[in-house]
Design a protein around this motif. Structure first.
Motif, PDB file in Angstrom:
ATOM      1  N   ILE A   1      11.588 -35.206-101.796  1.00  0.00           N
ATOM      2  CA  ILE A   1      12.893 -34.130-101.126  1.00  0.00           C
ATOM      3  C   ILE A   1      13.599 -35.002-100.273  1.00  0.00           C
ATOM      4  O   ILE A   1      13.168 -35.518 -99.462  1.00  0.00           O
ATOM      5  CB  ILE A   1      11.917 -32.988-100.416  1.00  0.00           C
ATOM      6  CG1 ILE A   1      11.315 -32.198-101.628  1.00  0.00           C
ATOM      7  CG2 ILE A   1      13.020 -31.919 -99.525  1.00  0.00           C
ATOM      8  CD1 ILE A   1      10.452 -30.884-101.171  1.00  0.00           C
TER       9      ILE A   1
ATOM     10  N   ILE B   1      20.402 -23.172-101.609  1.00  0.00           N
ATOM     11  CA  ILE B   1      20.506 -24.526-101.176  1.00  0.00           C
ATOM     12  C   ILE B   1      21.733 -25.027-100.771  1.00  0.00           C
ATOM     13  O   ILE B   1      22.532 -25.289-101.744  1.00  0.00           O
ATOM     14  CB  ILE B   1      19.566 -25.210-102.086  1.00  0.00           C
ATOM     15  CG1 ILE B   1      18.200 -24.648-102.441  1.00  0.00           C
ATOM     16  CG2 ILE B   1      19.641 -26.669-102.063  1.00  0.00           C
ATOM     17  CD1 ILE B   1      17.481 -25.383-103.724  1.00  0.00           C
TER      18      ILE B   1
ATOM     19  N   LEU C   1      16.927 -31.820 -97.546  1.00  0.00           N
ATOM     20  CA  LEU C   1      16.937 -30.399 -98.109  1.00  0.00           C
ATOM     21  C   LEU C   1      17.498 -29.402 -97.027  1.00  0.00           C
ATOM     22  O   LEU C   1      16.761 -29.464 -96.038  1.00  0.00           O
ATOM     23  CB  LEU C   1      15.648 -29.865 -98.708  1.00  0.00           C
ATOM     24  CG  LEU C   1      15.586 -28.899 -99.374  1.00  0.00           C
ATOM     25  CD1 LEU C   1      16.394 -28.669-100.699  1.00  0.00           C
ATOM     26  CD2 LEU C   1      14.231 -28.120 -99.563  1.00  0.00           C
TER      27      LEU C   1
ATOM     28  N   ILE D   1      16.275 -32.341-104.500  1.00  0.00           N
ATOM     29  CA  ILE D   1      14.905 -32.316-104.748  1.00  0.00           C
ATOM     30  C   ILE D   1      14.527 -33.107-106.106  1.00  0.00           C
ATOM     31  O   ILE D   1      14.891 -32.449-107.484  1.00  0.00           O
ATOM     32  CB  ILE D   1      14.434 -30.833-105.149  1.00  0.00           C
ATOM     33  CG1 ILE D   1      14.633 -30.050-103.835  1.00  0.00           C
ATOM     34  CG2 ILE D   1      13.155 -30.490-105.515  1.00  0.00           C
ATOM     35  CD1 ILE D   1      14.724 -28.589-103.999  1.00  0.00           C
TER      36      ILE D   1
END
Lengths: 302, 574
Positions: B6, B64, B9, B69
């Motif tokens: 990740i 998001i 994020l 990701i």
């Protein structure tokens, strides 16, 4: 204690006010305001209510019985909705019908709500044999077709507007009682009710102070939907000749129209039907929006 | 290449109050075959992070807004629904907190496991059901052949969670995300489920992302730990380092606030002792550290406030067409104990052991079937309604769920005034309001919040309000029924400290009911262990925890997570 309240200074009063915050109703209003169609429908409903009030006070449409033109004259600039067989203004009759329709909704709700809330709350809260008795009573009651009940009550009490109020009030509480019973059952085992019990609150306090405010939104939603059911039922009763007599209502106007249509007189039917259609639609949409705004289950999902 | 990476994020939620950033530019990796623990309190953004990895952020309101990701090098942020469906349940699968609501109640367990297999592996029904049986065997469900035919409600909570695990591993995923999988379970079941997950991970070489609010749960199974606080990643390190030399004050606070079995301090340190409101590290007050290591004083006196004699509470089991009583469920089956004035009796046991029923029977919220409850010389079971109502001002209860124990339609002020109205405390409204304000300050809230409604408060604050309500009538005895179980560990420590402070100040006597043995150990003077409606062991807390005599007590104690990684424990004993 009352005397103590009475000698309090205004400052102290303000202090007491300060423990009241923004209530659930306030919250619901904030949510309802955001929905344009709900506000529009509320506006329509309020407009109808205003018309009904003005008509009731005799400010408008007081002389609906007066002959204003020739029999069956079509809509014109003088008589917007034309005239009926006796040359009376259809517009004035529609306005008077609004008064009848709104009063039927209001009074039948006023009869149905106390009965429905009482039976529903008592059955849901106490359970056991009380619940069984109440459920038995209302299932039996509701297994008779509503129109049959309406007709038999109308036959017993005779024709007239009072009959319509009572008949509709007495036949429409079952749905409310069911809803309230279910909600009360759900709430009575919640910890906050138990907590009240552990503080020494009795049944009455638990039921009326704690549980009922938490199910009160159902009453508001019910009322808004009951209005449109009552308005439609009044029309049906009057159409069947069991309802209002001696004064115009949307139902009697539609009843009259069945003979008129053969002579191409459509305006009386149109006036009453459109007036009814708009307000029933407004109540329906408002009822749905109220449900969304008031139901705590949906809270936070917006 | 890591299994899951990740990178920066960021997730935003659009709420009526404006945009809320739930996850703020966090980065971490889950390597193949390793377990990463993601730790944080509720609202810290840990669950949102895991939902983002599954592509399950509800949009709207969530979105998001930045970062990547990477799953095996492929960015999932831009992936289409079609692609995500292929990955979900097949390559990445998830276990949820509530096994009760994660299974569909109208389908058989076999159907629910077979469904994923038919969907992702293209098996036919017969093969899928066979595989389902095999999986149930793997997750340790007895008699898998008949268990596949069962409906979820026919299984216990632990078994249901095992079924959820079976569904999650059915397609042998590369990554397993577990969101608080053991929080809703009893300690003995928790231990078994954790062991099962660990074994399966070894066997299938899965990467695992384990989300929890309780560091002690993952001490044994995580390789790395990521700590989140208020949408930010505050610390990431390997597990051993976290437990030995945590850097961030929040992590230090989290480690300190969990009561442990070895130490018995008179006060718990909380996160607030390590950092201020803005998240800056502060010097820990040495006075508090002293309290936190000082053992509680044991003083003896023989002033019994409450005596329970051979108490029974039975519930009828109805059966047959006409609902005749066929048998009784003996929730409380012959319980006797005494509680000293000003002391705390801890009542521990697993769910369904009758501890909650016992608590409510003592207060006569549930009527006893037989036995005596003697409170300060008065037998409560003999009182009529009016006398009982008067007694209610002396005995109070604080419930588990702070969300349902406050009336949502009453302001906090009205909630606090009600008990005073009922028991005529305070001469007039002004005095009552003053008392309500005083109570709010006593429980660490502001007097200006009296006009607010319960939904405007957090869980910990609501529990404080419940405590204030209980105190409103000047009780000398309070039953705390799992009162801190629904709270995050960091909040739990604050509420426990508050309960102890109030006990000191007002000389309160507590019965503290909990399934959490470490919490009970911290707060109690004496401990009663309950199993199947009976008390199996009752003694001084110290004795019960260090020299348990009963086998059931022993099994409970051995199931408590040690709260430190195994290697550290071994080093410590060497």
């Amino acid at each position: 204690m009352d005397t103590a309240d009475a000698i309090m200074t205004s400052d102290e009063k303000i202090e007491i006010e300060s423990i009241k915050g923004r209530s659930l109703l306030g919250d619901a209003w904030q949510r309802l305001k955001k929905e344009k169609k709900a506000v529009l429908c509320l506006g329509i409903v309020l407009f109808y209510a205003l018309i009904a009030l003005l008509s009731w006070w005799g400010v408008i449409a007081a002389d609906w019985g007066k002959e204003v033109g020739a029999s069956y004259s079509p809509p014109s600039s003088e008589h917007w909705l034309g005239t009926d067989i006796f040359g009376r203004s259809v517009l004035q009759k529609v306005i008077h019908g609004t008064q009848i329709a709104m009063s039927v909704g209001l009074i039948s709700s006023a009869i149905a709500i106390p009965i429905g809330v009482f039976f529903g709350a008592v059955a849901g809260y106490f359970g056991g044999w009380i619940d069984e008795l109440v459920v038995w009573f209302y299932t039996t009651f509701s297994s008779v077709p509503q129109i049959m009940l309406l007709m038999s009550i109308a036959f017993i009490l005779g024709k007239g507007i009072t009959t319509v109020y009572i008949a509709l009030g007495l036949t429409s509480w079952v749905g409310l009682a069911r809803l309230i019973r279910g909600e009360v059952m759900k709430h009575k085992d919640r910890d906050y009710v138990q907590a009240a019990g552990s503080l020494g609150a009795g049944h009455g306090r638990k039921l009326f102070k704690h549980i009922l405010p938490n199910v009160s939104h159902i009453v508001i939603i019910f009322t808004s939907l009951q209005f449109q059911v009552a308005i439609k039922s009044e029309v049906i009763l009057s159409y069947l000749g069991l309802g209002v007599s001696g004064q115009p209502s949307w139902g009697t106007m539609i009843d009259d129209a069945k003979l008129e249509l053969a002579r191409d007189v459509w305006w009386q039917l149109a006036g009453a039907t459109i007036a009814m259609f708009v307000v029933v639609l407004a109540f329906n949409i408002l009822g749905d929006s109220l449900r969304d705004a008031l139901d705590p289950k949906l809270k936070g999902k917006d | 290449m890591d299994l899951l990476s990740i990178r920066d994020l960021t997730v935003d939620f659009n709420t009526p109050e404006g945009i809320v950033r739930a996850v703020n530019g966090i980065s971490f990796d889950v390597p193949k075959g390793k377990t990463v623990g993601l730790v944080g309190e509720s609202g810290s953004g840990k669950s949102v992070t895991s939902l983002a990895a599954m592509g399950l952020i509800p949009n709207p309101p969530g979105k998001i807004t930045g970062g990547q990701i990477l799953f095996e090098g492929k960015d999932l942020v831009g992936a289409s629904d079609e692609e995500m469906r292929k990955i979900r349940g097949n390559e990445i699968s998830m276990i949820f907190q509530e096994p009760m609501s994660a299974l569909n109640p109208v389908f058989k367990v076999g159907d629910q496991i077979a469904e994923v297999l038919m969907l992702h592996k293209g098996m036919n029904k017969k093969e899928a059901w066979q595989k389902a049986e095999e999986l149930l065997h793997q997750v340790g469900i007895p008699d898998p052949k008949s268990s596949v035919q069962k409906y979820p409600h026919e299984m216990s909570g632990g078994q249901k969670q095992r079924v959820c695990i079976a569904i999650a591993i059915a397609c042998e995923p590369k990554l397993l995300i577990a969101d608080e999988p053991t929080t809703a379970l009893d300690v003995t079941i928790q231990k078994q489920v954790l062991e099962l997950m660990f074994d399966l991970q070894e066997k299938y070489k899965m990467g695992m992302l384990f989300i929890t609010h309780d560091l002690s749960v993952i001490a044994d199974i995580a390789d790395d730990v990521v700590v989140m606080y208020r949408s930010n990643l505050v610390e990431k390190s390997d597990t051993k380092k976290i437990f030995t030399s945590a850097q961030h004050p929040y992590t230090k606070g989290l480690l300190a606030c969990r009561p442990s079995l070895d130490k018995n301090p008179s006060r718990l340190l909380t996160v607030a002792d390590f950092m201020d409101e803005q998240g800056n590290e502060i010097e820990v007050d040495p006075e508090k550290t002293k309290l936190a290591s000082k053992p509680k004083q044991e003083h003896k006196d023989d002033d019994v406030l409450l005596e329970v004699n051979n108490l029974h509470t039975h519930f009828p089991i109805k059966g047959g067409l006409f609902g005749k009583t066929v048998d009784h469920f003996k929730a409380v089956n012959g319980v006797s104990f005494k509680v000293q004035r000003g002391k705390t009796l801890g009542l521990v046991g697993e769910s369904g052991c009758g501890k909650t029923t016992l608590g409510r029977t003592i207060l006569r919220l549930i009527e006893p079937t037989a036995g005596q409850v003697i409170y300060d010389g008065v037998d409560l079971t003999k009182l009529d309604k009016k006398q009982l109502r008067e007694m209610r001002s002396r005995m109070q209860i604080i419930f588990q769920d702070p969300y349902s124990s406050l009336n949502p339609r009453m302001t906090i002020g009205e909630t606090l005034l009600e008990p005073m109205d009922l028991h005529n405390i305070g001469a007039n409204k002004k005095e009552k309001i003053d008392r309500a304000k005083w109570l709010m300050e006593k429980v660490g809230l502001s007097a200006s919040q009296l006009s607010r409604y319960p939904h405007e408060f957090s869980g910990g604050q609501r529990q404080r309000i419940c405590i204030a309500r209980a105190l409103a009538v000047n009780p000398d005895f309070i039953i705390c029924d799992e009162s801190v179980s629904a709270l995050d560990v960091s909040v739990q420590a604050q509420v426990l400290n508050l309960l102890l402070d109030l006990q000191d100040e007002f000389g309160l006597t507590y019965i503290f009911i909990s399934h959490d043995l470490s919490v009970v150990n911290f707060i109690s003077d004496e401990v009663a262990v309950m199993n199947r409606g009976k008390i199996v062991e009752l003694d001084k807390a110290f004795k019960v925890y260090h020299n348990p005599e009963n086998d059931y007590t022993k099994s409970l104690l051995s199931a408590i997570p040690k709260g430190v990684p195994k290697e550290l424990l071994e080093e410590g004993t060497r």
